[in-house]
Motif scaffolding. Structure first.
Motif, PDB file in Angstrom:
ATOM      1  N   ASP A   1      -5.938  21.583 -56.652  1.00  0.00           N
ATOM      2  CA  ASP A   1      -7.273  22.181 -56.696  1.00  0.00           C
ATOM      3  C   ASP A   1      -8.305  21.128 -57.098  1.00  0.00           C
ATOM      4  O   ASP A   1      -8.821  21.123 -58.214  1.00  0.00           O
ATOM      5  N   ARG A   2      -8.579  20.222 -56.178  1.00  0.00           N
ATOM      6  CA  ARG A   2      -9.631  19.229 -56.394  1.00  0.00           C
ATOM      7  C   ARG A   2     -10.143  18.764 -55.033  1.00  0.00           C
ATOM      8  O   ARG A   2      -9.431  18.854 -54.029  1.00  0.00           O
ATOM      9  N   SER A   3     -11.366  18.276 -55.004  1.00  0.00           N
ATOM     10  CA  SER A   3     -11.994  17.900 -53.738  1.00  0.00           C
ATOM     11  C   SER A   3     -11.652  16.477 -53.302  1.00  0.00           C
ATOM     12  O   SER A   3     -11.818  16.127 -52.135  1.00  0.00           O
ATOM     13  N   SER A   4     -11.179  15.644 -54.228  1.00  0.00           N
ATOM     14  CA  SER A   4     -10.882  14.241 -53.905  1.00  0.00           C
ATOM     15  C   SER A   4      -9.624  14.139 -53.048  1.00  0.00           C
ATOM     16  O   SER A   4      -8.622  14.804 -53.314  1.00  0.00           O
ATOM     17  N   PHE A   5      -9.676  13.284 -52.048  1.00  0.00           N
ATOM     18  CA  PHE A   5      -8.542  13.095 -51.142  1.00  0.00           C
ATOM     19  C   PHE A   5      -7.423  12.317 -51.821  1.00  0.00           C
ATOM     20  O   PHE A   5      -7.669  11.338 -52.530  1.00  0.00           O
ATOM     21  N   SER A   6      -6.173  12.753 -51.591  1.00  0.00           N
ATOM     22  CA  SER A   6      -5.008  12.001 -52.078  1.00  0.00           C
ATOM     23  C   SER A   6      -3.789  12.407 -51.266  1.00  0.00           C
ATOM     24  O   SER A   6      -3.657  13.556 -50.848  1.00  0.00           O
TER      25      SER A   6
END
Length: 488
Positions: A256-261
């Motif tokens: 639940d985060r917007s940063s790509f990984s």
């Protein structure tokens, strides 16, 4: 035996019983253009837009089984059911076995990912090897799938590798979708095999939820699957199996985060794009031109760059994407130093994602330059120096998680190559020979493990032997000579 036909005309293909057969076929350049035309023309009902698909409309599934239980043939028929062309050099047989040695020997060596659309859902399908020597390929793809289709031969039942791959799936909390394959054979024993699969799962410590699995009955070669074992039930297509995948395999869980990984699961080289990394997006989304970084397992930044290409496979064809979102399995280019287990992420991500550990190697062979009296006699061999051999071996270790390489402590200009079995190391030697390498290899030796107190542990293998009563005594005697202990 290898094919004697020119590459543009023929190669070995596996037919019933894995007997090699020589067939005429299209040149590969014609094949690629033909597949692209077929993919472009296959706008079927329920087609998914790969650029906008979200995690709820994605299913990531691996096909796992013992060797020769029909995984690759089943994938062919699934793609065919979704109106994706499987026409290839083998007349549509074993599309996913793309390597020369895979086609010649009739086995899958490397795990491969493809995708298809079915009822508004994108299915990412991973074809895995069935031989124990290539178990590392199975282990590493378990981290990018959310479910597995456990394929079991209706005649042979669960075998040694069935137990291994199922154990890996259960350990990750995955509930398998069981597929009893080849039920159309006269020798099939469907009811008994069903009981054996259930007993195996109980013995491996499956939970009550995992034991509440769905069973599909199929004939991969004939292209049908059914929810019923009744011979009189409709047996027309693979629709029941594809529906079962959507119903039983959960949608991917994302952070639940917007940063790509994403964690790199596989890497390959491309003459124009450089290093291409495959993995499942764990969080956020990525689009062309995004700035990203590569983090090692400790979270240390090792490289940075821009995404120059985003791709995925549909059938045998690579499709270019403009954007990809969490839960999808994709390929990206633009990061030159990322390798298997590393994390590719947005610049604001500071912690690496966890990477699954792979079981250690069990055998070691020493590779060295050819110093025999016949050295240099083969004019086809152009790569003979220890530096060339070393570079090739370390490149192999970077892409193949089941291989480890180190400088030999017993011989100068030699390298110890550690793997999971003789077949795996033999495949490496044959590939190097075909690439023009000339080298010497030493006999394989067992790798011993150390206990906590430093003492050496003896390797133990579990062996199951099924023979007629008249041969039981001889088998027990041979195993006893090797310090075997009979448990049942």
């Amino acid at each position: 035996a290898p094919s004697l036909a020119p590459r543009s005309l023929g190669r070995m293909s596996a037919v019933a019983g894995r007997a090699p057969a020589l067939a005429l076929r299209q040149p590969r350049t014609q094949r690629a253009s033909f597949l692209n035309r077929m993919v472009a023309a296959s706008a079927t009902e329920g087609e998914v837009d790969y650029d906008t698909v979200t995690a709820s409309k994605i299913r990531n599934v691996a096909i796992i089984a013992h060797v020769d239980h029909g995984k690759t043939t089943l994938v062919d028929k699934l793609l065919d059911e979704a109106a994706i062309s499987i026409s290839n050099d083998d007349g549509g047989d074993r599309l996913m076995d793309s390597g020369d040695l895979e086609r010649e020997r009739g086995i899958t060596i490397m795990s491969k990912v493809t995708s298809m659309s079915w009822k508004d859902t994108k299915l990412n399908i991973v074809d895995t090897p069935g031989h124990a020597d290539f178990g590392g390929e199975v282990e590493r793809v378990m981290s990018i799938v959310d479910g597995v289709c456990l394929l079991v031969d209706a005649t042979e039942g669960p075998m040694a590798q069935t137990k291994f791959v199922l154990m890996k799936a259960l350990a990750r909390g995955i509930k398998p979708l069981v597929v009893i394959n080849k039920v159309d054979r006269d020798t099939s024993r469907v009811d008994e095999v069903e009981g054996e699969v259930f007993d195996l799962m109980v013995n491996l410590g499956a939970t009550d939820e995992q034991l509440d699995y769905t069973t599909i009955y199929a004939s991969g070669r004939n292209g049908w699957a059914s929810k019923s074992s009744d011979p009189n039930a409709p047996r027309e297509n693979m629709g029941d199996l594809l529906d079962a995948v959507i119903e039983n395999i959960p949608a991917p869980k994302v952070l639940d985060r917007s940063s790509f990984s994403m964690v790199v699961t596989m890497i390959e080289g491309d003459a124009f794009l450089g290093r291409v990394c495959t993995g499942r997006i764990a969080s956020g989304s990525v689009k062309l031109g995004d700035t990203v970084q590569a983090l090692d397992n400790d979270g240390k930044k090792v490289d940075s760059g821009r995404i120059t290409k985003i791709m995925c496979r549909r059938g045998a064809v690579k499709m270019d994407l403009k954007v990809a979102s969490a839960g999808d399995i994709i390929q990206v280019a633009g990061i030159g130093k990322a390798t298997v287990g590393f994390t590719i992420a947005s610049p604001d991500v500071t912690e690496a994602l966890p990477a699954d550990k792979i079981d250690p190697p069990t055998l070691v062979m020493t590779f060295c330059p050819n110093d025999s009296p016949l050295a240099g006699k083969d004019k086809a061999s152009t790569k003979i120096t220890s530096q060339m051999i070393a570079k090739r071996l370390f490149d192999e270790a970077e892409t193949n998680v089941g291989i480890k390489v180190s400088a030999s402590t017993e011989r100068s200009e030699a390298y110890d190559v550690m793997g999971r079995g003789e077949l795996q190391l033999g495949i490496l030697v044959e590939n190097m020979r075909r690439e023009g390498f000339e080298l010497g290899v030493c006999p394989p030796k067992v790798l011993y493990q150390k206990a906590a107190d430093g003492s050496r542990l003896e390797p133990i293998e579990e062996v199951v032997v099924e023979v007629d009563d008249e041969f039981t005594g001889a088998v027990i005697n041979k195993l006893s000579e090797r310090k075997g202990v009979m448990t049942d």
